[in-house]
Enzyme design. Structure first.
Site, PDB file in Angstrom:
ATOM      1  N   SER A 201      -0.629  -4.151   1.886  1.00 50.92           N
ATOM      2  CA  SER A 201       0.131  -3.456   0.857  1.00 50.92           C
ATOM      3  C   SER A 201      -0.382  -2.045   0.657  1.00 50.92           C
ATOM      4  CB  SER A 201       0.050  -4.225  -0.467  1.00 50.92           C
ATOM      5  OG  SER A 201       0.723  -3.516  -1.497  1.00 50.92           O
ATOM      6  N   ASP A 202       0.541  -1.157   0.259  1.00 55.97           N
ATOM      7  CA  ASP A 202       0.169   0.180  -0.163  1.00 55.97           C
ATOM      8  C   ASP A 202      -0.465   0.091  -1.546  1.00 55.97           C
ATOM      9  OD1 ASP A 202      -0.026   2.925  -0.114  1.00 55.97           O
ATOM     10  OD2 ASP A 202       1.977   3.244  -0.908  1.00 55.97           O
ATOM     11  N   LYS A 203      -1.058   1.186  -2.026  1.00 54.98           N
ATOM     12  CA  LYS A 203      -1.681   1.187  -3.355  1.00 54.98           C
ATOM     13  C   LYS A 203      -0.810   1.856  -4.397  1.00 54.98           C
ATOM     14  CE  LYS A 203      -4.765   4.273  -4.446  1.00 54.98           C
ATOM     15  NZ  LYS A 203      -4.181   4.919  -5.688  1.00 54.98           N
ATOM     16  N   LEU A 207       0.620  -1.581  -5.824  1.00 50.08           N
ATOM     17  CA  LEU A 207      -0.418  -2.311  -6.556  1.00 50.08           C
ATOM     18  C   LEU A 207      -0.731  -1.625  -7.883  1.00 50.08           C
ATOM     19  CD1 LEU A 207      -2.817  -3.150  -3.585  1.00 50.08           C
ATOM     20  CD2 LEU A 207      -1.166  -4.662  -4.696  1.00 50.08           C
ATOM     21  N   ILE A 450      -3.975  -0.699   2.074  1.00 47.59           N
ATOM     22  CA  ILE A 450      -4.028   0.448   2.988  1.00 47.59           C
ATOM     23  C   ILE A 450      -3.402   1.630   2.264  1.00 47.59           C
ATOM     24  CG2 ILE A 450      -3.512   1.256   5.309  1.00 47.59           C
ATOM     25  CD1 ILE A 450      -2.892  -1.619   6.092  1.00 47.59           C
TER      26      ILE A 450
END
Length: 524
Positions: A201-203, A207, A450
């Site tokens: 997942s991206d941040k 997230l 990532i």
């Protein structure tokens, strides 16, 4: 939003990189206090200050401060540059090209259906041959009759309704996922979610909410923790031990936080979302720099109404923020006095201070304890937090406000400022993301983050999410120097990747796929 004049069309490149010896292009390159929001491309939550100094050839995308990219937004400043890439040659175009060249991988359901189809074909062929021989040799039918019987039996065996049944079941699964706010682009992906072992997942914005939030306030006498995520002023301020503030502590904190509301050029706009009809929920829209808006939210959580505070202390002079000196200053009229507030980077403001506010009242002051503030800054910065300092000074009536400038403040070192507090700011994780990762871990699924953001910030978010493990962070430049074979082992041991470019993200996912890992890549 601050008025912005920017003549950047797609991407600008500094002169030294374009043609170091050419003087004909020098007039085309200029830059004044330019800040660009690059979260969409690099994952950084705060605007990036640009300059005209050459970046190293191996610099990652987020470290190329002499470049501006298409699909990013200018927050403030002025610039004029040279277009060096457009269309597919631009960074956003390169991402589109990479996405189009990604091979479609067969998921488990498609693979299993293909195996089932092959076995059915063999089974149907065997039964058709047996039926044909029995019809000719045992029943005594002629060739045509035996062939028609064999074909009829073969057609009857083939499950014509299987594709439709599979589609209906997947569509039901997609509907259920949509009700849980999960959008499925391809139907077979519903089944894949049930068999994956790794989620990538991206941040920023995935997230996290991509909304900067103040998480800690540190004064000379106390440490306060701030609860709540996002720009909405929801959450309380607690003591270091988690207990509620005493009345005198809250009153003192409100006095200290007036400065972060007054020394602020942004706006936290309250509105009502009526997209679903009348009586919609209240939403808060940020207008300005994310860090400044987070300070307004902090003031609201402490009980300070931004407009009321600003009206009670009119601004009479100001020094705008510039990336060169990393602070801004405003002068206000409070209770008949001229009070100056300065907000900015602690390392720039500490040399300007000769005292500090002690206790819970602004009137309680003492000599500056520089070691304490430097240690506090280092501690918060090591946790990936963005730290801002607030200073205060009462100006004499004879002070010439027209002479107030960044240069005049820097030349008077120390300039009579008193250190008031430091605020730690972060784009914190979504509460629902923390719960989702906890469920994924319970199901035996590994979650990897990532992002293009800085290593310390990525590690801090990873620890909050519970995915940091031993605290190992692998960066984009390190991935560029690693071959594919070594990367296969690295991706199995590291869960946090920082400063990663789109190319790095694809390499990580492919390395996991080679290792027979099922992946769900989100928000790329």
């Amino acid at each position: 939003m601050w008025p912005v004049l920017c003549k950047l069309i797609q991407e600008l490149q500094m002169l030294a990189e374009l043609s170091p010896s050419s003087k004909s292009l020098s007039h085309a390159l200029s830059l004044l206090h330019l800040q660009v929001q690059e979260a969409m491309l690099t994952g950084e939550s705060v605007p990036v200050s640009k300059h005209l100094h050459a970046a190293p050839p191996a610099a990652s995308l987020g470290d190329r401060r002499c470049m501006c990219y298409s699909a990013t937004a200018v927050v403030s400043g002025q610039a004029q540059g040279v277009v060096v890439a457009t269309g597919d040659s631009a960074e956003i175009g390169q991402i589109n090209k990479m996405v189009n060249t990604v091979e479609n991988i067969k998921n488990n359901l498609i693979h299993q259906l293909e195996i089932l189809g092959r076995w059915l074909a063999v089974l149907v062929a065997v039964i058709a041959v047996i039926a044909f021989l029995l019809a000719m040799l045992y029943v005594g039918l002629n060739f045509q009759g035996a062939f028609e019987s064999a074909v009829s039996i073969a057609v009857a065996i083939i499950p014509e309704g299987l594709p439709a049944m599979v589609t209906i079941v997947l569509a039901i699964g997609t509907t259920v996922m949509a009700k849980n706010n999960a959008i499925i682009r391809q139907l077979p992906a519903v089944e894949t979610l049930g068999s994956l072992t790794v989620i990538c997942s991206d941040k920023t914005g995935t997230l996290t909410k991509n909304e900067m939030s103040a998480v800690q306030v540190r004064t000379a006498a106390n440490v306060f923790h701030v609860q709540g995520v996002g720009y909405a002023p929801e959450g309380i301020i607690t003591c270091e031990n988690g207990g509620p503030l005493r009345d005198d502590q809250m009153t003192g904190l409100q006095q200290m936080l007036r400065g972060v509301v007054l020394c602020n050029d942004s706006v936290l706009q309250k509105a009502t979302d009526n997209s679903l009809g009348k009586g919609g929920k209240v939403i808060y829209k940020p207008l300005g720099a994310p860090t400044e808006v987070s300070l307004l939210t902090l003031g609201e959580k402490a009980g300070l109404k931004g407009k009321a505070v600003q009206q009670s202390a009119p601004r009479v002079a100001s020094v705008p923020f510039e990336s060169e000196h990393k602070f801004m200053a405003t002068v206000h009229t409070e209770n008949g006095k001229r009070v100056m507030y300065v907000k900015g980077a602690p390392d720039r403001l500490l040399p300007l201070c000769d005292s500090q506010v002690e206790g819970v009242q602004l009137s309680q002051s003492g000599p500056l304890d520089a070691k304490y503030w430097k240690a506090a800054q280092a501690e918060m910065s090591s946790q990936g937090l963005r730290v801002l300092a607030l200073c205060r000074a009462e100006l004499p009536e004879r002070y010439n406000l027209e002479s107030l400038s960044a240069k005049s403040l820097l030349q008077q070192s120390p300039s009579g400022l008193a250190m008031v507090l430091m605020v730690a700011i972060l784009d914190p994780p979504r509460e629902e993301a923390v719960a989702a990762i906890r469920e994924a871990h319970a199901a035996g699924i590994t979650v990897k983050m990532i992002t293009g953001d800085h290593s310390l910030t990525a590690l801090a978010i990873g620890r909050m999410l519970g995915i940091a493990g031993k605290g190992v962070v692998f960066t984009g430049p390190e991935i560029d120097r690693t071959n594919d074979e070594a990367l296969k082992h690295i991706v199995m041991q590291c869960n946090v990747f920082a400063r990663a470019s789109p190319e790095n993200k694809l390499r990580i996912v492919r390395a996991l796929q080679v290792g027979a890992q099922a992946n769900c890549c989100d928000d790329w």
